[in-house]
Enzyme design. Structure first.
Site, PDB file in Angstrom:
ATOM      1  N   GLY A  10       0.828  -1.211   0.000  1.00 34.93           N
ATOM      2  CA  GLY A  10       0.000   0.000   0.000  1.00 34.93           C
ATOM      3  C   GLY A  10       0.857   1.254   0.000  1.00 34.93           C
ATOM      4  O   GLY A  10       0.476   2.288   0.559  1.00 34.93           O
ATOM      5  N   LEU A  15      -0.692   7.213   3.726  1.00 35.40           N
ATOM      6  CA  LEU A  15       0.429   7.062   4.662  1.00 35.40           C
ATOM      7  C   LEU A  15       1.666   6.516   3.961  1.00 35.40           C
ATOM      8  O   LEU A  15       2.787   6.961   4.202  1.00 35.40           O
ATOM      9  CB  LEU A  15       0.043   6.048   5.739  1.00 35.40           C
ATOM     10  N   TYR A 141     -14.620  -2.147   7.984  1.00 29.85           N
ATOM     11  CA  TYR A 141     -13.215  -1.755   8.155  1.00 29.85           C
ATOM     12  C   TYR A 141     -12.815  -1.903   9.623  1.00 29.85           C
ATOM     13  O   TYR A 141     -11.783  -2.509   9.946  1.00 29.85           O
ATOM     14  CB  TYR A 141     -13.074  -0.309   7.684  1.00 29.85           C
TER      15      TYR A 141
HETATM   16  N1  SER Z   1      -9.026   7.700   8.557  1.00 32.93           N
HETATM   17  C1  SER Z   1      -9.592   6.405   8.657  1.00 32.93           C
HETATM   18  C2  SER Z   1     -10.966   6.381   8.106  1.00 32.93           C
HETATM   19  O1  SER Z   1     -11.628   7.397   8.165  1.00 32.93           O
HETATM   20  C3  SER Z   1      -9.632   5.983  10.089  1.00 32.93           C
HETATM   21  O2  SER Z   1      -8.831   4.901  10.262  1.00 32.93           O
HETATM   22  O3  SER Z   1     -11.411   5.359   7.645  1.00 32.93           O
END
Ligand code: SER
Length: 320
Positions: A10, A15, A141
């Site tokens: 990734g 990041l 997620y």
């Molecule tokens: N920035 C991420 C999201 O909004 C949080 O882990 O999914």
């Protein structure tokens, strides 16, 4: 110290883009193997196209470069994940299992797995949410990150694999764009301001969420990964705190520089996700174990975001 050769999955993401450069500075350009499905056109260094759902493909790269550490950043984030729940689960878990297994088999010395504030659900103390809170995530997620944290701990307990993890808040940086999260507004808003456009925010003005400036997020990652092994007392994932604010506070800060900037509020499904997340995080364990301390507040973050985005747009380094 033995020579480290680091694989990043990734690496073209929000990041990964910044982490890859920082790791190159630290360990040498040729020792960082950046991988992603998408090529990042601005990346300079060793890059391989990699689908992390393919075990053989990741194993081939580990063997080819004699990889010693893996930073596994590839994942589908909170908001995008809700559009395809089952395939998000499949992708987030399959890629993690491949990374854990390849690391176990080939004796990788350290693995980094990013977790998230999305592991928390609406049964927690939303102010200064403690490390040990019950995890009842509201998104696929979040469920995949909560499960992933526990799988990391399992591989550590059972196989001695040194998996380390942080529960990132929303990450804000000028270098890269976020990809489908609930906290994305806090990056998008700066781009609109600098382009002298209005911004329609998908969260309500008073939605307070935990955030962190990119430099702090990268520094936390490297500090965690470089901490002596015996200092790591949390083997699921560490809470880390940067700062907390709501869209209205950020709008006010930006308007100190861009007086004509206008924000309208039009919450969508992401509001429900944000409502289930903490407003601020208690990161006592990270402070105690590896002396974590954030540096950026809302004012310094706003200043550095605006300055750098102005430079990028003025020099045509981003498409308007
Ligand atoms: N920035 C991420 C999201 O909004 C949080 O882990 O999914």
């Amino acid at each position: 110290m033995d020579k480290e050769i680091i694989l990043i999955t990734g690496s073209s993401g929000q990041l990964g883009t910044v982490l890859a450069e920082k790791l190159q500075e630290k360990y040498g350009v040729k020792n960082i193997i950046a991988t992603d499905l998408r090529v990042n056109p601005t990346f300079n260094g060793v890059f391989e196209t990699l689908d992390v759902t393919d075990f053989d493909a990741i194993e081939a790269i580990v063997l080819k470069y004699k990889i010693t550490q893996i930073y596994h950043l590839a994942a589908i984030l909170s908001a995008n994940g809700e559009k395809h729940p089952l395939s998000t689960w499949d992708l987030n878990m399959k890629t993690l299992f491949n990374v854990l297994e390849v690391s176990r088999i080939h004796k990788i010395s350290k693995v980094f797995f990013p977790s998230s504030i999305a592991v928390f659900g609406n049964n927690v103390e939303r102010l200064n949410t403690p490390q040990s809170s019950n995890l009842t995530p509201s998104t696929v997620y979040g469920i995949s990150k909560a499960a992933g944290e526990n799988w990391g701990k399992y591989y550590f307990d059972k196989y001695g694999l040194d998996v380390r993890s942080l529960r990132y808040p929303g990450v804000i940086g000028y270098q890269s764009l976020p990809g489908g999260g609930t906290t994305d507004y806090a990056v998008d808003i700066f781009h609109k301001a600098v382009k002298n456009e209005n911004y329609e925010c998908f969260l309500n003005a008073d939605t307070t969420l935990p955030m962190i400036y990119m430099d702090d997020a990268i520094r936390a990652t490297l500090e965690l990964m470089e901490a002596p092994k015996d200092k790591i007392t949390v083997r699921t994932s560490y809470n880390i705190s940067g700062l907390s604010f709501n869209p209205n506070q950020l709008e006010t800060c930006i308007k100190e520089n861009y007086t004509d900037f206008k924000v309208t509020y039009s919450p969508d499904f992401r509001q429900g996700i944000a409502n289930s997340w903490p407003m601020s995080i208690d990161d006592l364990e990270a402070r105690k174990d590896w002396q974590w301390k954030p540096k950026f507040d809302i004012k310094s973050l706003t200043k550095v975001m605006l300055k750098n985005l102005e430079l990028k747009y003025n020099n045509n380094l981003i498409n308007s």
